[in-house]
Design an enzyme around this catalytic site. Structure first.
Site, PDB file in Angstrom:
ATOM      1  N   PRO A 134       0.814  -1.226   0.000  1.00  0.00           N
ATOM      2  CA  PRO A 134       0.000   0.000   0.000  1.00  0.00           C
ATOM      3  C   PRO A 134       0.843   1.270   0.000  1.00  0.00           C
ATOM      4  CG  PRO A 134      -0.027  -1.028   2.176  1.00  0.00           C
ATOM      5  CD  PRO A 134       0.771  -1.937   1.294  1.00  0.00           C
ATOM      6  N   THR A 165       0.187  -5.911   2.309  1.00  0.00           N
ATOM      7  CA  THR A 165       1.310  -6.078   3.241  1.00  0.00           C
ATOM      8  C   THR A 165       1.289  -5.019   4.339  1.00  0.00           C
ATOM      9  OG1 THR A 165       2.785  -4.752   1.888  1.00  0.00           O
ATOM     10  CG2 THR A 165       2.793  -7.118   1.485  1.00  0.00           C
ATOM     11  N   ASP A 192       9.771  -2.173  -8.015  1.00  0.00           N
ATOM     12  CA  ASP A 192      10.847  -3.157  -8.151  1.00  0.00           C
ATOM     13  C   ASP A 192      11.190  -3.808  -6.813  1.00  0.00           C
ATOM     14  OD1 ASP A 192      11.144  -2.791 -10.875  1.00  0.00           O
ATOM     15  OD2 ASP A 192      12.447  -1.057 -10.601  1.00  0.00           O
ATOM     16  N   GLY A 193      11.011  -3.069  -5.723  1.00  0.00           N
ATOM     17  CA  GLY A 193      11.310  -3.623  -4.405  1.00  0.00           C
ATOM     18  C   GLY A 193      10.346  -4.742  -4.057  1.00  0.00           C
ATOM     19  N   GLY A 234       4.962   1.350  -8.585  1.00  0.00           N
ATOM     20  CA  GLY A 234       6.129   1.746  -7.810  1.00  0.00           C
ATOM     21  C   GLY A 234       6.777   3.008  -8.355  1.00  0.00           C
ATOM     22  N   THR A 236      10.086   3.151  -9.876  1.00  0.00           N
ATOM     23  CA  THR A 236      10.862   2.957 -11.109  1.00  0.00           C
ATOM     24  C   THR A 236      10.198   1.939 -12.041  1.00  0.00           C
ATOM     25  OG1 THR A 236      12.771   3.183  -9.633  1.00  0.00           O
ATOM     26  CG2 THR A 236      13.232   2.742 -11.929  1.00  0.00           C
ATOM     27  N   ASP A 544      19.373  -3.921  -7.522  1.00  0.00           N
ATOM     28  CA  ASP A 544      17.944  -3.723  -7.827  1.00  0.00           C
ATOM     29  C   ASP A 544      17.274  -2.794  -6.811  1.00  0.00           C
ATOM     30  OD1 ASP A 544      18.360  -5.466  -9.857  1.00  0.00           O
ATOM     31  OD2 ASP A 544      16.918  -6.972  -9.228  1.00  0.00           O
ATOM     32  N   GLU A 546      18.430  -2.004  -3.724  1.00  0.00           N
ATOM     33  CA  GLU A 546      18.770  -2.272  -2.315  1.00  0.00           C
ATOM     34  C   GLU A 546      20.265  -2.068  -2.136  1.00  0.00           C
ATOM     35  OE1 GLU A 546      17.099  -3.479   0.515  1.00  0.00           O
ATOM     36  OE2 GLU A 546      15.256  -3.026  -0.590  1.00  0.00           O
TER      37      GLU A 546
HETATM   38  N1  LIG Z   1       3.532  -2.605   4.151  1.00  0.00           N
HETATM   39  C1  LIG Z   1       4.784  -2.228   3.949  1.00  0.00           C
HETATM   40  N2  LIG Z   1       5.380  -1.310   4.738  1.00  0.00           N
HETATM   41  C2  LIG Z   1       6.638  -0.894   4.519  1.00  0.00           C
HETATM   42  N3  LIG Z   1       7.416  -1.354   3.507  1.00  0.00           N
HETATM   43  C3  LIG Z   1       6.880  -2.259   2.692  1.00  0.00           C
HETATM   44  C4  LIG Z   1       5.551  -2.736   2.856  1.00  0.00           C
HETATM   45  N4  LIG Z   1       5.287  -3.631   1.878  1.00  0.00           N
HETATM   46  C5  LIG Z   1       6.406  -3.718   1.134  1.00  0.00           C
HETATM   47  N5  LIG Z   1       7.370  -2.900   1.614  1.00  0.00           N
HETATM   48  C6  LIG Z   1       8.726  -2.656   1.095  1.00  0.00           C
HETATM   49  O1  LIG Z   1       8.725  -1.392   0.433  1.00  0.00           O
HETATM   50  C7  LIG Z   1       9.780  -1.354  -0.524  1.00  0.00           C
HETATM   51  C8  LIG Z   1       9.425  -0.458  -1.691  1.00  0.00           C
HETATM   52  O2  LIG Z   1       8.289  -0.958  -2.290  1.00  0.00           O
HETATM   53  P1  LIG Z   1       7.952  -0.889  -3.838  1.00  0.00           P
HETATM   54  O3  LIG Z   1       9.010  -1.504  -4.615  1.00  0.00           O
HETATM   55  O4  LIG Z   1       6.588  -1.446  -3.996  1.00  0.00           O
HETATM   56  O5  LIG Z   1       7.823   0.663  -4.069  1.00  0.00           O
HETATM   57  P2  LIG Z   1       8.716   1.761  -4.746  1.00  0.00           P
HETATM   58  O6  LIG Z   1       8.190   3.050  -4.306  1.00  0.00           O
HETATM   59  O7  LIG Z   1       8.721   1.534  -6.167  1.00  0.00           O
HETATM   60  O8  LIG Z   1      10.120   1.570  -4.233  1.00  0.00           O
HETATM   61  P3  LIG Z   1      11.436   1.340  -5.076  1.00  0.00           P
HETATM   62  O9  LIG Z   1      11.120   1.364  -6.531  1.00  0.00           O
HETATM   63  O10 LIG Z   1      12.306   2.453  -4.646  1.00  0.00           O
HETATM   64  O11 LIG Z   1      11.896  -0.014  -4.606  1.00  0.00           O
HETATM   65  C9  LIG Z   1       9.984  -2.784  -0.934  1.00  0.00           C
HETATM   66  O12 LIG Z   1      11.347  -3.084  -0.860  1.00  0.00           O
HETATM   67  C10 LIG Z   1       9.173  -3.635   0.065  1.00  0.00           C
HETATM   68  O13 LIG Z   1       9.981  -4.608   0.661  1.00  0.00           O
HETATM   69  C1  LIG Z   2      21.295  14.478 -17.867  1.00  0.00           C
HETATM   70  C2  LIG Z   2      20.245  13.462 -17.699  1.00  0.00           C
HETATM   71  C3  LIG Z   2      20.670  12.376 -16.796  1.00  0.00           C
HETATM   72  C4  LIG Z   2      19.656  11.264 -16.781  1.00  0.00           C
HETATM   73  C5  LIG Z   2      20.279  10.030 -16.256  1.00  0.00           C
HETATM   74  C6  LIG Z   2      19.402   8.869 -16.476  1.00  0.00           C
HETATM   75  C7  LIG Z   2      20.150   7.587 -16.306  1.00  0.00           C
HETATM   76  C8  LIG Z   2      19.173   6.515 -16.020  1.00  0.00           C
HETATM   77  C9  LIG Z   2      19.714   5.155 -16.235  1.00  0.00           C
HETATM   78  C10 LIG Z   2      18.678   4.126 -15.907  1.00  0.00           C
HETATM   79  C11 LIG Z   2      19.103   3.311 -14.784  1.00  0.00           C
HETATM   80  C12 LIG Z   2      18.051   2.349 -14.364  1.00  0.00           C
HETATM   81  C13 LIG Z   2      18.676   1.360 -13.466  1.00  0.00           C
HETATM   82  C14 LIG Z   2      17.650   0.575 -12.746  1.00  0.00           C
HETATM   83  C15 LIG Z   2      17.679   0.427 -11.462  1.00  0.00           C
HETATM   84  C16 LIG Z   2      16.669  -0.370 -10.739  1.00  0.00           C
HETATM   85  O1  LIG Z   2      17.044  -1.710 -10.714  1.00  0.00           O
HETATM   86  C17 LIG Z   2      16.538   0.080  -9.300  1.00  0.00           C
HETATM   87  C18 LIG Z   2      15.318  -0.573  -8.698  1.00  0.00           C
HETATM   88  O2  LIG Z   2      14.182   0.081  -9.098  1.00  0.00           O
HETATM   89  N1  LIG Z   2      16.371   1.497  -9.191  1.00  0.00           N
HETATM   90  C19 LIG Z   2      17.255   2.226  -8.570  1.00  0.00           C
HETATM   91  O3  LIG Z   2      18.255   1.792  -8.085  1.00  0.00           O
HETATM   92  C20 LIG Z   2      16.957   3.701  -8.476  1.00  0.00           C
HETATM   93  C21 LIG Z   2      18.169   4.516  -8.848  1.00  0.00           C
HETATM   94  C22 LIG Z   2      18.213   4.758 -10.308  1.00  0.00           C
HETATM   95  C23 LIG Z   2      19.254   5.716 -10.634  1.00  0.00           C
HETATM   96  C24 LIG Z   2      18.979   6.486 -11.886  1.00  0.00           C
END
Ligand SMILES: Nc1ncnc2c1ncn2[C@@H]1O[C@H](COP(=O)(O)OP(=O)(O)OP(=O)(O)O)[C@@H](O)[C@H]1O
Ligand SMILES: CCCCCCCCCCCCC/C=C/[C@@H](O)[C@H](CO)NC(=O)CCCCC
Ligand SMILES: [Ca+2]
Length: 575
Positions: A134, A165, A192-193, A234, A236, A544, A546
């Site tokens: 959520p 969750t 992605d998390g 999420g 990303t 990814d 973390e």
């Molecule tokens: N109920 C919850 N409370 C807190 N954290 C949670 C809960 N459910 C899942 N999570 C954790 O929250 C993290 C981020 O979740 P999610 O990937 O869905 O969102 P996000 O905003 O896209 O984050 P990111 O892309 O930065 O990982 C996940 O690593 C997950 O383990």
């Molecule tokens: C001048 C313009 C500059 C623009 C730069 C753009 C470069 C983007 C490259 C794309 C990288 C994507 C990598 C993917 C990472 C994901 O597995 C991971 C989990 O969601 N995200 C991050 O770590 C989140 C952190 C991501 C860092 C960008």
């Protein structure tokens, strides 16, 4: 109505126009017939893309009959939209209401279509386990599921057990421990998390059940049976974007309903003889590690935190020493610079299956884990230097920020990853590299960038780097705390906390002070701006999204270890 074993045919009406409906082989089609009995436009839907067939005239959202007649039936199917917000096509729910000449014909159509659907789509899921985060992304997970996904599952006759969750890792632990009998797949609504939780749960559970030790870096892991589905909600949504071509909840739901299957390479990350994590997207040191560490401090900004942190870390202009060793993949099969793209039905990926699973027993669907692991054979190459970043990606890692991704020609399921090494360079050079991720220019065509297609990677630090870094940093932190305490007396609001590169320390939000150590070093063009005063020797690994607790790691690609409810990116010409 004409029915024989190969085809079913009859006249039908859509509105006030007459059509000839035909179910033949894999397709259901309807052709307009004009007043002079001439055939006009035909619309054709593969039976595998039919979502449901309902009696009467049924609305999409409410699934209520608007007008009950004995002659009508409604067909729901996958409709491709002209262009989505991503690389691939977005899908929506198509709906056509047919009026038949008699009730008997209408009933025949419904029976025939439903029976064909069953026989032509054996891999469709019937029961799903759904985890909703959520709090992911813009905190819309629950709403996305209930308003967009659940009505489609209901229409398709899919039942689901939903878990919202309440804490991080709940979904992973559920999959590791609970009885999963009766489920045909596991779905996450999040980013992605959240996907990573399902990935760890599924891989861990499968190895547990098969008696395979995940900690052994040389072991052949057992591929997972249950498919994973991602409803993007999420920040990303990189895994969804790179496997579907777009981050759109309805498109992903439709892929799940029709039981699409996309195998995916997974990289295991070990520290000595301990499994640290799995990755499908990016394992990155230097810039991407620092961006993630910095972004953790700005969670409140939501998805924007990555842009803000990216900018701040870019200003720091850091590079880090390291020793990278890699095991090259067979360069005859493909290369990261061959300008191809891994699209739906990719030849490189499908031909990889035999190479990856030479001992697959199709009668029992079992993979032999006792085979000698030829994937680890070959000559290791060593590269030493100072790097802006070192990244390993099993797939393109395309995302809305970078529609072509970290490595545009990487394959989803070929058993290899692309290793990208960006050597120390000036800020403009690095900006050029980053900027090329956002357009069609080749980010590897720069003198300080190297890319290799690999099967495994090892990373180590020059001797003493960690200790030296910590000593330097302790001193710096002490100095900073001292100065900031003094400053706090003048202006308490300026004090904030930071943990760039995984080290907690205190620093000043305002760094414009004159005559300090910071400005002296900056004057020499030595460092950075907002977050530190000295160049660091070590960064952290971003796996990814973390932060990993170790620097010296070894990574290995496990080809096609998991399967997603997806089909890769559909080319826009593939209508
Ligand atoms: N109920 C919850 N409370 C807190 N954290 C949670 C809960 N459910 C899942 N999570 C954790 O929250 C993290 C981020 O979740 P999610 O990937 O869905 O969102 P996000 O905003 O896209 O984050 P990111 O892309 O930065 O990982 C996940 O690593 C997950 O383990
Ligand atoms: C001048 C313009 C500059 C623009 C730069 C753009 C470069 C983007 C490259 C794309 C990288 C994507 C990598 C993917 C990472 C994901 O597995 C991971 C989990 O969601 N995200 C991050 O770590 C989140 C952190 C991501 C860092 C960008
Ligand atoms: Ca790959």
């Amino acid at each position: 109505m004409e029915i024989d074993s190969a085809r079913v045919e009859s006249s039908v009406w859509i509105g006030n126009k007459r059509y000839r409906a035909l179910l033949s082989g894999w397709y259901f089609s309807w052709t307009e017939i004009d007043k002079r009995n001439r055939e006009k436009k035909t619309i054709s839907v593969p039976v595998s893309e039919v979502i449901g067939v309902k009696e009467g005239r049924v609305e999409i959202q409410t699934q209520k009959k608007v007008e009950d007649t004995d002659l009508d039936f409604t067909l729901f199917y996958v409709k491709r939209n002209s262009r989505g917000n991503g690389h691939g096509l977005s899908w929506s729910l198509g709906r056509t209401q047919f009026c038949c000449p008699s009730r008997g014909v209408r009933d025949q159509w419904i029976t025939q279509l439903r029976t064909t659907l069953k026989t032509h789509s054996p891999s469709r899921p019937h029961r799903l386990l759904v985890f909703i985060n959520p709090f992911g992304g813009k905190k819309m997970g629950k709403q996305i599921f209930h308003s967009l996904v659940a009505p489609l599952f209901e229409l398709a006759g899919i039942s689901s057990h939903v878990v919202v969750t309440e804490r991080a890792n709940q979904a992973r632990d559920y999959i590791l421990k609970k009885d999963l009998t009766g489920f045909d797949g596991v779905i996450c609504v999040g980013g992605d998390g959240m996907f990573s939780e399902l990935l760890h749960g599924m891989i861990g559970r499968t190895q547990q059940d098969a008696g395979v030790s995940e900690h052994d870096p040389t072991v052949m892991l057992q591929p997972c049976d249950l498919h994973i589905g991602i409803i993007p909600a999420g920040s990303t949504d990189c895994v969804c974007f790179a496997t579907v071509g777009i981050n759109d909840p309805v498109t992903s739901t439709l892929h799940i309903i029709i039981g699409d299957s996309q195998p995916l390479d997974v990289c295991s990350v070990h520290y000595q003889n301990t499994l640290v994590r799995y990755s499908v997207s990016m394992v990155g040191y230097g810039f991407y590690g620092d961006v993630l560490a910095e972004s953790e401090r700005h969670r409140w900004m939501g998805p924007l935190r990555y842009d803000y942190s990216g900018f701040m870390v870019y200003l720091c202009n850091r590079s880090y020493p390291g020793i990278v060793q890699y095991l090259p993949a067979d360069s005859h099969i493909s290369s990261p610079r061959d300008k191809t793209r891994c699209l739906s039905g990719c030849r490189v990926c499908s031909e990889s299956k035999e190479r990856l699973f030479p001992h697959f027993d199709s009668s029992s669907s079992l993979y032999s884990t006792s085979q000698c692991n030829s994937e680890l054979e070959g000559e290791w190459v060593t590269i030493e230097g100072r790097f802006k970043c070192v990244s390993l990606t099993c797939m393109s890692s395309s995302c809305p920020r970078s529609p072509n991704g970290l490595s545009p020609s990487a394959h989803l399921a070929d058993g290899t990853a692309d290793l990208i090494m960006v050597r120390e360079t000036n800020p403009l050079g690095f900006l050029t590299f980053l900027h090329r991720h956002t357009n069609k220019q080749d980010q590897f065509d720069l003198p300080f960038v190297e890319v290799h297609r690999v099967k495994a990677v090892r990373f180590s630090l020059p001797p003493g780097a960690i200790e030296e870094d910590e000593e330097e940093y302790e001193e710096e932190a002490d100095r900073e705390i001292q100065t900031s305490a003094e400053r706090e007396l003048e202006d308490p609001e300026k004090l904030c906390s930071g943990n760039i590169a995984g080290h907690s320390h205190q620093h000043l939000a305002g760094w414009k002070e004159k005559g300090s150590e910071t400005s002296r070093l900056k004057g020499q063009g030595f460092v950075c701006g907002p977050c530190c005063t000295k160049p660091r020797l070590v960064s952290v690994w971003n796996c990814d999204g973390e932060i990993l607790p170790h620097r010296e790691i070894s990574c290995r690609v496990h080809g096609q270890l998991v399967r997603l409810f997806a089909r890769g990116i559909e080319n826009s010409t593939m209508q």
